[in-house]
Design an enzyme around this catalytic site. Structure first.
Site, short mmCIF file in Angstrom:
data_model
loop_
_atom_site.label_atom_id
_atom_site.label_comp_id
_atom_site.label_asym_id
_atom_site.label_seq_id
_atom_site.Cartn_x
_atom_site.Cartn_y
_atom_site.Cartn_z
N GLU A 131 -2.33 5.41 1.04
CA GLU A 131 -1.21 5.13 1.26
C GLU A 131 -0.10 6.54 1.08
O GLU A 131 -0.49 7.11 -0.01
CB GLU A 131 -0.48 4.18 0.48
N LYS A 141 3.87 -1.54 6.88
CA LYS A 141 4.28 -2.18 5.77
C LYS A 141 5.16 -3.20 5.90
O LYS A 141 6.43 -3.01 6.26
CB LYS A 141 4.12 -1.40 4.40
N CYS A 178 -1.31 -1.55 0.57
CA CYS A 178 -0.56 -1.76 -0.75
C CYS A 178 0.05 -3.16 -1.13
O CYS A 178 -0.66 -4.02 -1.27
CB CYS A 178 0.41 -0.53 -1.12
#
Length: 515
Positions: A265, A340, A374
Protein backbone atom coordinates in the site's frame (compact mmCIF):
# COMPACT_ATOMS: atom_id res chain seq x y z
CA UNK A 1 -17.21 -62.48 7.83
CA UNK A 2 -14.45 -64.36 5.99
CA UNK A 3 -11.21 -64.93 7.91
CA UNK A 4 -7.73 -66.01 6.78
CA UNK A 5 -7.63 -63.55 3.89
CA UNK A 6 -4.60 -63.98 1.66
CA UNK A 7 -5.32 -61.31 -0.92
CA UNK A 8 -7.92 -58.80 -2.07
CA UNK A 9 -7.82 -57.75 -5.72
CA UNK A 10 -9.80 -55.38 -7.93
CA UNK A 11 -10.36 -56.57 -11.52
CA UNK A 12 -12.23 -55.49 -14.62
CA UNK A 13 -15.30 -57.67 -15.09
CA UNK A 14 -15.11 -60.28 -17.87
CA UNK A 15 -17.64 -62.82 -19.16
CA UNK A 16 -15.66 -65.61 -17.52
CA UNK A 17 -16.79 -64.12 -14.19
CA UNK A 18 -20.46 -64.32 -15.11
CA UNK A 19 -21.32 -67.57 -13.28
CA UNK A 20 -20.00 -66.24 -9.95
CA UNK A 21 -21.56 -62.85 -10.66
CA UNK A 22 -25.01 -64.37 -11.22
CA UNK A 23 -24.82 -66.35 -7.97
CA UNK A 24 -23.77 -63.23 -6.07
CA UNK A 25 -26.63 -61.15 -7.54
CA UNK A 26 -29.22 -63.78 -6.69
CA UNK A 27 -27.99 -63.74 -3.10
CA UNK A 28 -27.77 -59.95 -2.88
CA UNK A 29 -31.30 -59.41 -4.23
CA UNK A 30 -33.05 -62.33 -2.57
CA UNK A 31 -36.03 -60.06 -1.77
CA UNK A 32 -36.55 -59.52 -5.51
CA UNK A 33 -36.58 -62.95 -7.20
CA UNK A 34 -35.25 -63.00 -10.74
CA UNK A 35 -33.52 -59.64 -10.34
CA UNK A 36 -30.15 -60.41 -11.83
CA UNK A 37 -28.43 -59.35 -15.05
CA UNK A 38 -28.48 -61.82 -17.94
CA UNK A 39 -25.25 -62.74 -19.66
CA UNK A 40 -26.07 -60.80 -22.82
CA UNK A 41 -26.70 -57.66 -20.73
CA UNK A 42 -23.35 -57.99 -18.96
CA UNK A 43 -21.66 -58.51 -22.34
CA UNK A 44 -23.30 -55.31 -23.60
CA UNK A 45 -22.01 -53.37 -20.58
CA UNK A 46 -18.47 -54.69 -21.00
CA UNK A 47 -18.46 -53.92 -24.73
CA UNK A 48 -19.75 -50.38 -24.25
CA UNK A 49 -17.75 -49.31 -21.19
CA UNK A 50 -15.19 -51.88 -19.93
CA UNK A 51 -13.58 -49.43 -17.46
CA UNK A 52 -16.91 -48.96 -15.72
CA UNK A 53 -17.38 -52.62 -14.78
CA UNK A 54 -15.25 -53.88 -11.91
CA UNK A 55 -15.32 -56.75 -9.44
CA UNK A 56 -13.46 -57.35 -6.21
CA UNK A 57 -12.08 -60.78 -5.39
CA UNK A 58 -11.05 -62.20 -2.03
CA UNK A 59 -8.76 -65.24 -2.17
CA UNK A 60 -9.71 -65.54 -5.85
CA UNK A 61 -13.48 -65.64 -5.20
CA UNK A 62 -15.84 -62.91 -6.41
CA UNK A 63 -16.91 -60.88 -3.36
CA UNK A 64 -18.53 -57.81 -4.88
CA UNK A 65 -19.23 -55.86 -8.03
CA UNK A 66 -19.78 -52.31 -9.32
CA UNK A 67 -21.39 -51.60 -12.70
CA UNK A 68 -21.77 -48.17 -14.30
CA UNK A 69 -22.32 -46.22 -17.51
CA UNK A 70 -21.61 -42.66 -18.66
CA UNK A 71 -24.50 -40.31 -19.41
CA UNK A 72 -25.17 -36.90 -20.84
CA UNK A 73 -26.82 -36.18 -17.51
CA UNK A 74 -28.70 -33.03 -18.49
CA UNK A 75 -30.62 -35.09 -21.03
CA UNK A 76 -32.50 -36.92 -18.27
CA UNK A 77 -35.43 -35.68 -16.22
CA UNK A 78 -34.86 -35.12 -12.51
CA UNK A 79 -37.61 -37.66 -11.79
CA UNK A 80 -36.14 -40.46 -13.84
CA UNK A 81 -36.51 -44.21 -13.29
CA UNK A 82 -34.02 -47.03 -13.42
CA UNK A 83 -35.61 -48.13 -16.69
CA UNK A 84 -35.10 -44.62 -18.14
CA UNK A 85 -31.45 -44.55 -17.15
CA UNK A 86 -30.63 -47.99 -18.55
CA UNK A 87 -32.62 -47.57 -21.78
CA UNK A 88 -35.05 -50.34 -20.85
CA UNK A 89 -32.10 -52.40 -19.53
CA UNK A 90 -30.23 -52.27 -22.87
CA UNK A 91 -27.65 -49.66 -21.75
CA UNK A 92 -28.10 -47.87 -25.08
CA UNK A 93 -28.17 -44.68 -23.00
CA UNK A 94 -24.41 -45.01 -22.44
CA UNK A 95 -22.65 -42.01 -24.00
CA UNK A 96 -18.89 -42.18 -24.46
CA UNK A 97 -18.85 -38.37 -24.34
CA UNK A 98 -21.13 -38.22 -21.28
CA UNK A 99 -20.28 -36.00 -18.33
CA UNK A 100 -21.57 -38.08 -15.37
CA UNK A 101 -20.78 -41.61 -14.21
CA UNK A 102 -24.11 -43.25 -13.31
CA UNK A 103 -24.03 -46.25 -10.98
CA UNK A 104 -26.06 -49.16 -12.32
CA UNK A 105 -25.33 -51.67 -9.58
CA UNK A 106 -23.07 -52.23 -6.58
CA UNK A 107 -23.13 -54.98 -3.99
CA UNK A 108 -20.99 -57.06 -1.64
CA UNK A 109 -21.81 -60.68 -0.82
CA UNK A 110 -23.00 -61.21 2.77
CA UNK A 111 -20.05 -63.26 3.92
CA UNK A 112 -17.64 -60.52 2.84
CA UNK A 113 -19.40 -57.60 4.49
CA UNK A 114 -17.51 -55.83 7.25
CA UNK A 115 -14.26 -55.76 5.26
CA UNK A 116 -14.96 -52.28 3.84
CA UNK A 117 -14.84 -53.71 0.32
CA UNK A 118 -17.66 -51.43 -0.78
CA UNK A 119 -15.47 -48.43 -0.02
CA UNK A 120 -12.84 -49.78 -2.40
CA UNK A 121 -15.41 -50.01 -5.19
CA UNK A 122 -16.58 -46.46 -4.56
CA UNK A 123 -13.01 -45.18 -4.42
CA UNK A 124 -12.44 -46.77 -7.83
CA UNK A 125 -15.49 -45.02 -9.23
CA UNK A 126 -14.28 -41.67 -7.87
CA UNK A 127 -10.83 -42.16 -9.38
CA UNK A 128 -12.44 -43.10 -12.71
CA UNK A 129 -14.58 -39.96 -12.67
CA UNK A 130 -11.54 -37.81 -11.93
CA UNK A 131 -9.41 -39.56 -14.56
CA UNK A 132 -12.05 -39.10 -17.26
CA UNK A 133 -12.83 -35.51 -16.14
CA UNK A 134 -16.50 -36.19 -15.37
CA UNK A 135 -18.70 -33.79 -13.40
CA UNK A 136 -19.41 -36.44 -10.81
CA UNK A 137 -21.22 -39.65 -9.94
CA UNK A 138 -24.96 -40.23 -9.51
CA UNK A 139 -27.24 -43.18 -8.84
CA UNK A 140 -30.57 -44.09 -7.31
CA UNK A 141 -29.93 -45.56 -3.88
CA UNK A 142 -32.35 -48.12 -2.48
CA UNK A 143 -33.79 -47.65 1.05
CA UNK A 144 -34.43 -51.32 1.90
CA UNK A 145 -35.50 -50.69 5.51
CA UNK A 146 -38.15 -48.15 4.55
CA UNK A 147 -40.96 -50.73 4.56
CA UNK A 148 -40.57 -50.97 8.35
CA UNK A 149 -41.46 -47.28 8.75
CA UNK A 150 -43.61 -46.49 5.69
CA UNK A 151 -46.83 -46.47 7.74
CA UNK A 152 -45.64 -43.55 9.88
CA UNK A 153 -42.92 -41.77 7.89
CA UNK A 154 -42.79 -40.26 4.42
CA UNK A 155 -39.63 -41.03 2.40
CA UNK A 156 -38.34 -37.54 3.19
CA UNK A 157 -38.93 -37.98 6.94
CA UNK A 158 -37.29 -41.41 6.78
CA UNK A 159 -34.15 -39.98 5.14
CA UNK A 160 -33.94 -37.16 7.68
CA UNK A 161 -34.22 -39.71 10.51
CA UNK A 162 -31.41 -41.77 8.94
CA UNK A 163 -29.20 -38.68 8.66
CA UNK A 164 -29.84 -37.89 12.35
CA UNK A 165 -28.84 -41.49 13.23
CA UNK A 166 -32.32 -42.18 14.65
CA UNK A 167 -32.83 -44.99 12.12
CA UNK A 168 -30.20 -47.32 10.75
CA UNK A 169 -30.36 -47.92 7.02
CA UNK A 170 -27.30 -49.95 5.93
CA UNK A 171 -27.40 -48.78 2.32
CA UNK A 172 -28.09 -45.08 2.86
CA UNK A 173 -25.72 -44.82 5.84
CA UNK A 174 -22.98 -46.32 3.70
CA UNK A 175 -23.55 -43.92 0.81
CA UNK A 176 -23.51 -40.84 3.05
CA UNK A 177 -20.34 -42.01 4.80
CA UNK A 178 -18.71 -42.21 1.34
CA UNK A 179 -19.36 -38.52 0.65
CA UNK A 180 -22.52 -38.95 -1.43
CA UNK A 181 -25.24 -36.41 -0.68
CA UNK A 182 -28.97 -37.08 -1.09
CA UNK A 183 -30.45 -34.62 -3.58
CA UNK A 184 -34.05 -35.80 -4.17
CA UNK A 185 -36.58 -38.59 -3.77
CA UNK A 186 -37.24 -40.71 -6.87
CA UNK A 187 -40.73 -42.19 -6.91
CA UNK A 188 -41.35 -45.47 -8.76
CA UNK A 189 -37.63 -45.79 -9.41
CA UNK A 190 -37.14 -49.57 -9.40
CA UNK A 191 -40.10 -51.77 -10.22
CA UNK A 192 -40.48 -54.65 -7.78
CA UNK A 193 -38.40 -53.11 -4.98
CA UNK A 194 -41.11 -53.56 -2.36
CA UNK A 195 -38.81 -53.10 0.63
CA UNK A 196 -38.08 -49.57 -0.59
CA UNK A 197 -41.68 -48.94 -1.59
CA UNK A 198 -40.22 -48.48 -5.08
CA UNK A 199 -38.69 -45.24 -3.80
CA UNK A 200 -35.03 -44.40 -4.20
CA UNK A 201 -32.80 -41.56 -3.11
CA UNK A 202 -30.87 -39.79 -5.85
CA UNK A 203 -27.33 -39.68 -4.47
CA UNK A 204 -24.64 -37.53 -6.02
CA UNK A 205 -20.91 -36.99 -5.64
CA UNK A 206 -19.28 -33.93 -7.17
CA UNK A 207 -15.86 -34.19 -8.76
CA UNK A 208 -14.06 -31.15 -7.35
CA UNK A 209 -11.35 -31.53 -10.02
CA UNK A 210 -13.78 -31.37 -12.93
CA UNK A 211 -12.80 -28.83 -15.57
CA UNK A 212 -15.26 -27.74 -18.19
CA UNK A 213 -13.72 -28.16 -21.61
CA UNK A 214 -12.46 -24.87 -22.98
CA UNK A 215 -12.33 -23.83 -26.59
CA UNK A 216 -9.37 -21.56 -25.86
CA UNK A 217 -5.79 -22.75 -26.13
CA UNK A 218 -5.07 -22.02 -22.47
CA UNK A 219 -4.61 -23.89 -19.22
CA UNK A 220 -5.41 -22.90 -15.66
CA UNK A 221 -2.54 -23.33 -13.25
CA UNK A 222 -3.02 -25.49 -10.17
CA UNK A 223 0.19 -24.60 -8.37
CA UNK A 224 0.58 -20.82 -8.26
CA UNK A 225 3.80 -19.01 -7.39
CA UNK A 226 3.48 -15.79 -5.43
CA UNK A 227 6.15 -13.06 -5.36
CA UNK A 228 5.79 -10.61 -2.45
CA UNK A 229 7.80 -7.38 -2.46
CA UNK A 230 8.74 -6.01 0.95
CA UNK A 231 9.45 -2.49 -0.23
CA UNK A 232 12.02 -0.18 1.37
CA UNK A 233 10.80 3.40 1.73
CA UNK A 234 13.55 5.70 0.46
CA UNK A 235 13.66 9.03 -1.32
CA UNK A 236 13.59 9.08 -5.15
CA UNK A 237 14.40 12.09 -7.25
CA UNK A 238 11.53 11.44 -9.67
CA UNK A 239 8.97 8.92 -10.96
CA UNK A 240 11.47 7.37 -13.38
CA UNK A 241 13.83 6.44 -10.55
CA UNK A 242 10.97 4.98 -8.48
CA UNK A 243 9.79 2.85 -11.41
CA UNK A 244 13.35 1.65 -12.01
CA UNK A 245 13.28 0.21 -8.50
CA UNK A 246 9.82 -1.27 -9.10
CA UNK A 247 11.02 -2.90 -12.33
CA UNK A 248 14.04 -4.32 -10.50
CA UNK A 249 11.68 -6.19 -8.15
CA UNK A 250 9.35 -7.30 -10.95
CA UNK A 251 12.39 -8.65 -12.79
CA UNK A 252 13.57 -10.44 -9.63
CA UNK A 253 10.29 -12.24 -8.85
CA UNK A 254 9.65 -13.07 -12.52
CA UNK A 255 13.10 -14.66 -12.70
CA UNK A 256 11.73 -17.19 -10.22
CA UNK A 257 8.76 -17.73 -12.60
CA UNK A 258 6.29 -16.14 -10.21
CA UNK A 259 2.70 -15.77 -11.37
CA UNK A 260 1.98 -12.71 -9.21
CA UNK A 261 3.99 -9.76 -7.94
CA UNK A 262 2.42 -7.99 -4.95
CA UNK A 263 3.45 -4.43 -4.03
CA UNK A 264 2.52 -2.73 -0.73
CA UNK A 265 0.00 0.00 0.00
CA UNK A 266 1.20 3.54 -0.87
CA UNK A 267 4.56 2.22 -2.11
CA UNK A 268 4.87 5.46 -4.16
CA UNK A 269 4.64 7.73 -1.10
CA UNK A 270 8.31 8.85 -1.40
CA UNK A 271 7.27 11.01 -4.37
CA UNK A 272 5.44 13.31 -1.92
CA UNK A 273 8.80 14.63 -0.69
CA UNK A 274 8.86 17.37 -3.37
CA UNK A 275 5.55 18.69 -2.00
CA UNK A 276 6.33 18.38 1.70
CA UNK A 277 5.94 22.16 2.04
CA UNK A 278 2.23 21.81 1.22
CA UNK A 279 -0.48 20.76 3.67
CA UNK A 280 -0.79 16.96 3.79
CA UNK A 281 -4.19 17.03 2.08
CA UNK A 282 -2.71 18.90 -0.89
CA UNK A 283 0.51 16.85 -1.04
CA UNK A 284 -1.44 13.60 -1.34
CA UNK A 285 -3.47 15.05 -4.22
CA UNK A 286 -0.28 16.00 -5.99
CA UNK A 287 0.87 12.40 -5.55
CA UNK A 288 -2.39 11.19 -7.12
CA UNK A 289 -1.38 12.88 -10.39
CA UNK A 290 1.26 10.17 -10.90
CA UNK A 291 -1.21 7.28 -10.64
CA UNK A 292 -2.33 6.99 -14.32
CA UNK A 293 1.27 6.90 -15.53
CA UNK A 294 2.31 4.36 -12.86
CA UNK A 295 -0.56 2.06 -13.85
CA UNK A 296 0.44 2.32 -17.50
CA UNK A 297 4.06 1.48 -16.70
CA UNK A 298 3.04 -1.48 -14.53
CA UNK A 299 0.85 -2.78 -17.33
CA UNK A 300 3.83 -2.68 -19.68
CA UNK A 301 5.97 -4.50 -17.11
CA UNK A 302 3.31 -7.20 -16.67
CA UNK A 303 3.42 -7.94 -20.39
CA UNK A 304 7.20 -7.69 -20.68
CA UNK A 305 7.93 -9.96 -17.71
CA UNK A 306 4.92 -12.27 -18.22
CA UNK A 307 3.58 -11.77 -14.70
CA UNK A 308 0.39 -10.51 -13.06
CA UNK A 309 1.18 -7.40 -11.01
CA UNK A 310 -0.91 -6.23 -8.08
CA UNK A 311 0.12 -2.61 -7.74
CA UNK A 312 -0.47 -2.27 -4.02
CA UNK A 313 -2.32 1.01 -3.74
CA UNK A 314 -2.00 4.65 -4.70
CA UNK A 315 -4.04 7.80 -4.13
CA UNK A 316 -6.45 8.43 -7.00
CA UNK A 317 -8.90 11.22 -7.71
CA UNK A 318 -12.28 10.28 -9.20
CA UNK A 319 -15.06 12.86 -9.63
CA UNK A 320 -12.98 15.26 -7.52
CA UNK A 321 -12.94 12.83 -4.57
CA UNK A 322 -9.76 11.22 -3.23
CA UNK A 323 -9.63 7.41 -3.01
CA UNK A 324 -7.08 4.78 -2.06
CA UNK A 325 -7.05 2.43 -5.06
CA UNK A 326 -4.94 -0.13 -6.86
CA UNK A 327 -4.86 -2.10 -10.10
CA UNK A 328 -4.34 -5.67 -11.21
CA UNK A 329 -2.18 -5.46 -14.31
CA UNK A 330 -2.46 -8.84 -16.00
CA UNK A 331 0.09 -10.40 -18.28
CA UNK A 332 -2.47 -10.49 -21.08
CA UNK A 333 -2.46 -6.67 -21.12
CA UNK A 334 -5.79 -6.07 -19.36
CA UNK A 335 -6.16 -4.10 -16.11
CA UNK A 336 -8.79 -4.12 -13.36
CA UNK A 337 -9.30 -1.70 -10.49
CA UNK A 338 -9.95 -2.27 -6.78
CA UNK A 339 -10.33 0.24 -3.99
CA UNK A 340 -10.07 0.54 -0.22
CA UNK A 341 -13.55 0.47 1.26
CA UNK A 342 -12.70 1.37 4.85
CA UNK A 343 -10.28 4.27 5.17
CA UNK A 344 -8.58 4.67 8.53
CA UNK A 345 -9.44 7.62 10.80
CA UNK A 346 -6.03 9.08 9.93
CA UNK A 347 -6.61 8.83 6.16
CA UNK A 348 -9.96 10.58 6.51
CA UNK A 349 -8.79 13.25 8.95
CA UNK A 350 -5.39 14.17 7.52
CA UNK A 351 -5.90 13.54 3.80
CA UNK A 352 -9.67 13.83 3.37
CA UNK A 353 -9.79 10.37 1.77
CA UNK A 354 -13.09 8.63 0.87
CA UNK A 355 -13.99 4.97 1.23
CA UNK A 356 -14.67 3.15 -2.03
CA UNK A 357 -17.82 1.26 -3.06
CA UNK A 358 -16.67 -1.62 -5.28
CA UNK A 359 -16.09 -5.14 -3.90
CA UNK A 360 -15.54 -8.04 -6.28
CA UNK A 361 -13.35 -10.97 -7.24
CA UNK A 362 -11.13 -11.03 -10.30
CA UNK A 363 -10.66 -13.87 -12.78
CA UNK A 364 -7.02 -14.60 -13.62
CA UNK A 365 -5.12 -17.36 -15.36
CA UNK A 366 -4.33 -18.62 -11.84
CA UNK A 367 -7.83 -18.81 -10.39
CA UNK A 368 -10.10 -16.24 -8.78
CA UNK A 369 -8.43 -13.66 -6.56
CA UNK A 370 -9.51 -10.86 -4.27
CA UNK A 371 -7.68 -7.78 -3.00
CA UNK A 372 -8.36 -6.00 0.29
CA UNK A 373 -6.21 -3.01 1.12
CA UNK A 374 -4.79 -3.02 4.66
CA UNK A 375 -7.62 -1.93 7.06
CA UNK A 376 -10.21 -3.75 4.90
CA UNK A 377 -8.69 -7.08 5.95
CA UNK A 378 -9.94 -6.37 9.49
CA UNK A 379 -13.59 -6.57 8.37
CA UNK A 380 -14.42 -10.30 7.97
CA UNK A 381 -17.62 -9.68 6.00
CA UNK A 382 -15.64 -8.48 2.98
CA UNK A 383 -13.52 -11.59 2.56
CA UNK A 384 -16.53 -13.83 3.22
CA UNK A 385 -18.37 -12.22 0.29
CA UNK A 386 -15.29 -12.75 -1.90
CA UNK A 387 -15.08 -16.38 -0.75
CA UNK A 388 -18.69 -16.93 -1.75
CA UNK A 389 -17.75 -15.65 -5.20
CA UNK A 390 -15.07 -18.37 -5.43
CA UNK A 391 -11.90 -16.60 -4.31
CA UNK A 392 -8.80 -18.82 -4.09
CA UNK A 393 -6.17 -16.24 -3.10
CA UNK A 394 -6.63 -13.02 -1.14
CA UNK A 395 -3.96 -10.34 -1.53
CA UNK A 396 -3.55 -7.71 1.18
CA UNK A 397 -1.19 -4.82 0.40
CA UNK A 398 -0.68 -2.87 3.62
CA UNK A 399 1.19 -0.01 5.25
CA UNK A 400 1.53 0.11 9.03
CA UNK A 401 3.71 2.40 11.11
CA UNK A 402 3.81 0.50 14.41
CA UNK A 403 3.96 -3.13 15.46
CA UNK A 404 0.48 -2.72 16.95
CA UNK A 405 -0.95 -1.76 13.58
CA UNK A 406 0.95 -4.54 11.84
CA UNK A 407 -0.31 -7.13 14.34
CA UNK A 408 -3.90 -6.18 13.59
CA UNK A 409 -3.40 -6.74 9.87
CA UNK A 410 -1.33 -9.89 10.34
CA UNK A 411 -3.69 -11.70 12.73
CA UNK A 412 -6.83 -10.68 10.86
CA UNK A 413 -5.31 -11.84 7.57
CA UNK A 414 -4.51 -15.24 9.06
CA UNK A 415 -8.07 -15.53 10.37
CA UNK A 416 -9.37 -14.78 6.86
CA UNK A 417 -7.34 -17.73 5.49
CA UNK A 418 -8.87 -20.15 8.00
CA UNK A 419 -12.49 -19.02 7.89
CA UNK A 420 -12.63 -18.67 4.09
CA UNK A 421 -10.50 -21.70 3.15
CA UNK A 422 -8.18 -19.63 0.97
CA UNK A 423 -4.59 -18.44 0.77
CA UNK A 424 -3.80 -14.93 1.99
CA UNK A 425 -0.67 -13.00 0.94
CA UNK A 426 0.24 -9.76 2.72
CA UNK A 427 3.01 -7.36 1.68
CA UNK A 428 4.09 -4.13 3.39
CA UNK A 429 6.74 -1.43 3.38
CA UNK A 430 9.69 -0.99 5.74
CA UNK A 431 12.02 1.87 6.60
CA UNK A 432 11.60 5.60 7.16
CA UNK A 433 10.62 8.69 5.18
CA UNK A 434 11.88 11.64 7.22
CA UNK A 435 11.00 14.21 4.53
CA UNK A 436 7.36 13.16 4.04
CA UNK A 437 4.79 14.29 6.59
CA UNK A 438 2.39 11.65 7.93
CA UNK A 439 4.61 8.87 6.49
CA UNK A 440 7.48 8.88 8.98
CA UNK A 441 8.03 5.22 9.89
CA UNK A 442 6.94 1.79 8.65
CA UNK A 443 6.82 -1.68 10.23
CA UNK A 444 6.23 -4.84 8.20
CA UNK A 445 6.72 -8.56 7.86
CA UNK A 446 5.29 -9.91 4.61
CA UNK A 447 3.74 -13.38 4.83
CA UNK A 448 1.69 -16.06 3.06
CA UNK A 449 -1.01 -17.73 5.18
CA UNK A 450 -2.86 -20.99 4.62
CA UNK A 451 -5.77 -22.76 6.29
CA UNK A 452 -4.78 -24.96 9.25
CA UNK A 453 -5.39 -28.59 8.28
CA UNK A 454 -3.34 -31.68 7.50
CA UNK A 455 -2.45 -30.68 3.92
CA UNK A 456 -1.08 -27.32 5.07
CA UNK A 457 1.55 -26.11 7.55
CA UNK A 458 0.37 -26.80 11.11
CA UNK A 459 0.76 -23.13 12.08
CA UNK A 460 -0.94 -21.87 8.90
CA UNK A 461 2.17 -19.99 7.70
CA UNK A 462 3.45 -20.98 4.27
CA UNK A 463 6.25 -18.40 4.12
CA UNK A 464 7.40 -15.30 5.99
CA UNK A 465 9.87 -12.51 5.30
CA UNK A 466 12.39 -11.12 7.74
CA UNK A 467 10.86 -8.30 9.76
CA UNK A 468 11.71 -4.76 8.62
CA UNK A 469 14.14 -5.83 5.90
CA UNK A 470 13.86 -5.03 2.21
CA UNK A 471 13.48 -8.33 0.35
CA UNK A 472 11.29 -10.51 -1.82
CA UNK A 473 9.34 -13.55 -0.61
CA UNK A 474 8.53 -16.42 -3.00
CA UNK A 475 5.96 -19.10 -2.14
CA UNK A 476 4.00 -21.77 -4.03
CA UNK A 477 0.33 -22.42 -3.23
CA UNK A 478 -1.63 -25.44 -4.48
CA UNK A 479 -5.23 -24.57 -5.44
CA UNK A 480 -6.30 -28.23 -5.51
CA UNK A 481 -5.58 -28.49 -1.80
CA UNK A 482 -8.29 -25.88 -1.21
CA UNK A 483 -10.81 -28.03 -3.10
CA UNK A 484 -9.89 -31.05 -0.98
CA UNK A 485 -10.22 -28.99 2.19
CA UNK A 486 -13.67 -27.71 1.20
CA UNK A 487 -14.97 -31.26 0.76
CA UNK A 488 -12.95 -33.38 3.18
CA UNK A 489 -11.31 -31.08 5.73
CA UNK A 490 -11.24 -31.81 9.45
CA UNK A 491 -13.56 -28.82 9.69
CA UNK A 492 -15.31 -27.17 6.75
CA UNK A 493 -15.87 -23.53 7.57
CA UNK A 494 -17.63 -22.69 4.31
CA UNK A 495 -19.84 -25.77 4.00
CA UNK A 496 -20.84 -25.82 7.68
CA UNK A 497 -22.12 -22.24 7.88
CA UNK A 498 -25.63 -21.97 9.30
CA UNK A 499 -27.11 -20.12 6.36
CA UNK A 500 -30.54 -21.01 7.71
CA UNK A 501 -30.06 -18.43 10.49
CA UNK A 502 -27.65 -15.83 9.04
CA UNK A 503 -26.28 -14.48 5.78
CA UNK A 504 -23.65 -12.01 4.57
CA UNK A 505 -24.43 -10.17 1.34
CA UNK A 506 -23.63 -7.09 -0.68
CA UNK A 507 -26.26 -4.37 -0.88
CA UNK A 508 -27.24 -2.79 -4.21
CA UNK A 509 -24.98 0.09 -5.21
CA UNK A 510 -26.18 3.51 -4.21
CA UNK A 511 -24.99 6.89 -5.36
CA UNK A 512 -23.06 8.67 -2.65
CA UNK A 513 -24.62 11.93 -1.51
CA UNK A 514 -22.75 14.64 0.31
CA UNK A 515 -24.75 15.83 3.30
Amino acid sequence: MIKNIENIELHYLTLTDYKQLKEAMIQAYSSMPGSYWRENQIKSLIDKFPEGQVIIKVNGELAGCALSIKLDYDGFDDQHTYEDITGNYTFDTHDENGDVLYGIDVFIKKEYRGLRLGRRLYDYRKELAEKQNLRGIAFGGRIPNYHKYSATLSPKEYIESVKRKEIHDPVLNFQISNDFHPSKILKGYLEGDENSGEFAVLLEWDNIYYEKKSKKAATKKKVVRLGLIQWQMRLYKDLEELMQQAEYFVDAVSAYRSDFALFPEFFNAPLMADNNHLPESEAIRELAKYTPEIVQKFSELAITYNINIITGSMPEIKDELLYNAGYICKRDGSTERYEKLHVTPDEAKVWGMQGGNELKTFDTDCGKIGVLICYDSEFPELSRILAEEGMDILFVPFLTDTQNGYSRVRHCAQARAIENECYVAIAGSVGNLPKVNNMDIQYAQSMVFTPCDFSFPANGIKAEATTNTEMILIADVDLDLLKDLNQFGSVRNLKDRRTDIFEVRKLPKKNKKIK
